[in-house]
Design an enzyme around this catalytic site. Sequence first.
Site, mmCIF file in Angstrom:
data_model
loop_
_atom_site.group_PDB
_atom_site.id
_atom_site.type_symbol
_atom_site.label_atom_id
_atom_site.label_comp_id
_atom_site.label_asym_id
_atom_site.label_seq_id
_atom_site.Cartn_x
_atom_site.Cartn_y
_atom_site.Cartn_z
ATOM 1 N N SER A 65 -18.198 19.814 90.461
ATOM 2 C CA SER A 65 -17.647 20.070 89.135
ATOM 3 C C SER A 65 -18.805 20.549 88.269
ATOM 4 C CB SER A 65 -17.036 18.790 88.563
ATOM 5 O OG SER A 65 -16.572 19.044 87.267
ATOM 6 N N CYS A 96 -16.048 21.022 84.074
ATOM 7 C CA CYS A 96 -15.652 19.932 83.175
ATOM 8 C C CYS A 96 -16.481 19.894 81.904
ATOM 9 C CB CYS A 96 -15.676 18.590 83.892
ATOM 10 S SG CYS A 96 -17.335 18.084 84.370
ATOM 11 N N ARG A 154 -11.411 55.319 55.788
ATOM 12 C CA ARG A 154 -11.209 53.909 56.160
ATOM 13 C C ARG A 154 -11.802 53.600 57.512
ATOM 14 N NH1 ARG A 154 -5.795 51.737 53.837
ATOM 15 N NH2 ARG A 154 -5.056 53.486 52.656
ATOM 16 N N LYS A 191 -6.611 51.530 64.226
ATOM 17 C CA LYS A 191 -5.896 52.264 63.178
ATOM 18 C C LYS A 191 -5.736 53.732 63.565
ATOM 19 C CE LYS A 191 -6.477 51.159 58.868
ATOM 20 N NZ LYS A 191 -7.481 50.724 57.913
ATOM 21 N N ARG A 211 0.239 48.181 62.986
ATOM 22 C CA ARG A 211 -0.565 47.405 63.950
ATOM 23 C C ARG A 211 0.224 46.165 64.335
ATOM 24 N NH1 ARG A 211 -5.038 45.600 59.481
ATOM 25 N NH2 ARG A 211 -3.637 44.402 58.193
ATOM 26 N N GLY A 267 -9.972 43.344 56.367
ATOM 27 C CA GLY A 267 -10.810 43.105 55.194
ATOM 28 C C GLY A 267 -12.296 42.982 55.467
ATOM 29 N N TYR A 282 -10.107 24.661 89.271
ATOM 30 C CA TYR A 282 -9.533 24.081 88.056
ATOM 31 C C TYR A 282 -10.525 24.060 86.905
ATOM 32 C CZ TYR A 282 -12.157 19.786 88.990
ATOM 33 O OH TYR A 282 -13.164 18.895 89.202
ATOM 34 N N HIS A 336 -22.470 15.154 69.547
ATOM 35 C CA HIS A 336 -21.698 13.996 69.990
ATOM 36 C C HIS A 336 -20.394 13.875 69.206
ATOM 37 C CE1 HIS A 336 -20.584 9.723 69.837
ATOM 38 N NE2 HIS A 336 -20.815 9.814 71.143
ATOM 39 N N MET A 355 -14.402 45.311 56.796
ATOM 40 C CA MET A 355 -15.211 46.500 56.556
ATOM 41 C C MET A 355 -14.660 47.260 55.358
ATOM 42 S SD MET A 355 -16.026 47.657 60.412
ATOM 43 C CE MET A 355 -14.351 47.481 60.911
#
Length: 877
Positions: free
Chosen positions: A765, A832, A93, A23, A337, A102, A852, A455, A104
């Site tokens: 992996s 993975c 502020r 801000k 913003r 919202g 990857y 799970h 703080m």
Amino acid sequence: METKYVYLFNEGDANMRNLLGGKGANLAEMSKLGMPVPNGFTITTEACNKYYDDGEVISDEIQAQIMEYLEKLEEETGKKFGDQENPLLVSVRSGARASMPGMMDTILNLGINDVVANTIAEKSGNERFAYDSYRRFIQMFADVVKGLSKKRFEEIIDEVKAERGIKDDLELTADDMKTLVEKFKEFYRSELGEDFPTDPKTQMMEAIEAVFRSWNNERAIYYRRMNDIPSNWGTAVNVQMMVFGNMGEDCGTGVAFTRNPATGENKLYGEFLMNAQGEDVVAGVRTPKKIDQLKEVSPTAYDQFVEICSKLENHYKNMQDMEFTIENGKLFMLQTRNGKRTAQAALKIACDMVDEGLISTDEALMMVEPQQLDSLLHPTFAKEALEAAEVITSALPASPGAGCGQIVFTAEEAKEEADKGKKVILVRLETSPEDIEGMAVSQGILTVRGGMTSHAAVVARGMGACCVSGAGDIEMNEEEGSFKVNGKTFKRGDWISIDGSTGNVYGEAIETVPAEISGDFERFMEWADKRRRLKVRTNADTPKDAKQAVDFGAEGIGLVRTEHMFFEGDKIKAIREMIVAKNDDQMQAALDKLEPMQQKDFEGIYEAMEGRPVTIRYLDPPLHEFVPTNPEDIKELANEMNISEAELNQVISNLHEVNPMMGHRGSRLDVSNPGIAKMQTAAVIKAALNVNKKHPEWNIEPEIMLPLIGDLAELKYVKKLVTETADAILKEAGSDMKYHVGTMIEVPRAALLADEIAEEAEFFSFGTNDLTQLTFGFSRDDAGKFLPQYYAAKIYENDPFARLDQNGVGKLIEMAANLGRKTRPDMKLGVCGEHGGDPASIEFVDKVGLNYVSCSPFRVPIARLAAAQATIKNEKA
Ligand code: PEP
Ligand code: MG
């Protein structure tokens, strides 16, 4: 040199966001651009951090700087704190680096006391306005600074209205406002044993401290954790001259977006109220008007506003969310913003801005939150129906999506009812691998226990099914077929709805609408694919999931959890025969039954992937997961297996382990039962040979992955079982098909000895679920019980099972990657575990140079975008 803790708005700019907060930096930038911003100053985030370092006190040095800047502000504005002629009022502020809407606190109208209120009344010719501002200030100050309950103030207002026989706040007169001020002050004194502070400087210093404190309120801490905002960023505080939208009919206030935040349409979108203060627009007491109508009421201000909007959007190259106030016909900008937007809007805005020549495709890619894409992939609740429904409890948003169905309590019931064409929600204390089929046919899964990597959560995300887990408020009564939550009882067959994106549970059926993927989405993802360095694979165990993942852009499978295939139909029977086998012959007979079934499974997956690489991981879980636990099922199974109940109970009790997750699982199963690895190898190799025969162009090279390896000798031992079996089959088939054997890195010891392990492993992996579990020593199934206390105590900020712990687990990964490549420079490396679908973790994985990530199908688009953003960010770094 003394640290500078305070900046006037005209001393800063947008690049100083870290110091001035979002801000503050944007107010400074707007001032710099010559826009009408009320004067003010910003106290830096460093001052906030120092406040905490100093034991929650604002040091003399910082206090002195604040006072110095207050004087400068007084000079700039020609107004003075507490002045009888020309009093200065300010707002105080918060403003962190990242916007935390919202979370703080804010205080308006600061600087009022009896004398000032009187002056304002005279100068504005509006006594009611002056005392209304005064009473609002006392309320806000008492709440934010002193923690007094807002409720009592509302009661006092109600009492005054009752005495006067009026209903509406708007009917309160100037005298009523004065009465309120007196009553509020009285209440303040009686509660706190001190008078309401009349000195504006005291008011200001206390308000600043309260904003610093609000950085650590519960809401803010929770928001930071959800949004990856580190607690050491701190918040800045903005002190700004008040301008008033509620001083008369030529005054007003409003909020607007430069484009529509719901659809992305390139048209100013917003609302305003004349003669009102900011909170009135949000509070909904009066109905605000559409921003276009401002043209009629205040044409000059409107034209100027439209011009500013376009300037701001061009300047920031992003859709802006702005607050403004009009005081006596003159426009003031109070905030700008980057605006929050829906996923659909985000994609449209990104594509439009590229077409408008405003931004590059890289900038477009950085503009969309990867996580947001998720909402485009699952069915969603119809918005109005959702708003009207009542939340009965709220728990972990474990797997996104909207689920609506009738309650069932077991996986069997789920299957039976689904077969009849019913929609069901499976409600369980917790799920186990046996529940998979039931989960797959359910609209959603609700569990009482379990965390984000329980799970139920992992499997549901894998399936793209929605899941809410850890709903501890629910009292299950499985015997009666009901549960109780917050005083209400729900029975089998009752309708409920669960929202896997928010964790909310509703006690009724809510209409859902299927997800829509627009053309912008596809176009945007093409940009991401061009830009990313990391490949994105998926974790999939069935042809259906594999196809889904390919539709979402997966380039291969990084993890097939073969055990998930064992729970269906005849396979569970065969694997149980294997478990109860008393001798080698019985064992081999069971494995012989399993092999063709496994082979068929693998063929299905290879077919679905059409030649893309597939990594098949060998049997991993401890075997007790395959045997029943309740006496009736045990009896039935004993009958089926042709053994006595006592014998079966003996087998089951032999399988019992104190720490099964650190027990007889992973490759340890192959060391003690070599037949398993051989059977799985035969199934993989034969499946690949068969599919290659049909589709020679696919040229499949099986990737076989051994789980939970901790030592080179162990890997050698199991790999030998694999290669001997595979080579014999290939020889017999006269095939020169290549195959690869690699390992998961899940045990810290394997990471430490990765250079040795790489002598035998063709690829690694990282199984970051187990690697996290074993590095922290936290059970992945139980850590959810105590992690909240760790967040509260600020020991850990995030769930390490959801967001990779870069310091610890990450260090092991980086080290193992480097050690592995020292031995085998072209080694392929991937992740993975669940982290493979988490944007922050993906950024790290990119940085340390892995090849990857692999994640559940519904996270594939998220990972593709996160990988592109990682490339862009890491290139800059
Ligand atoms: C892991 O441990 O990260 C992994 C992928 O294996 P699983 O979750 O099946 O243990
Ligand atoms: Mg594992």
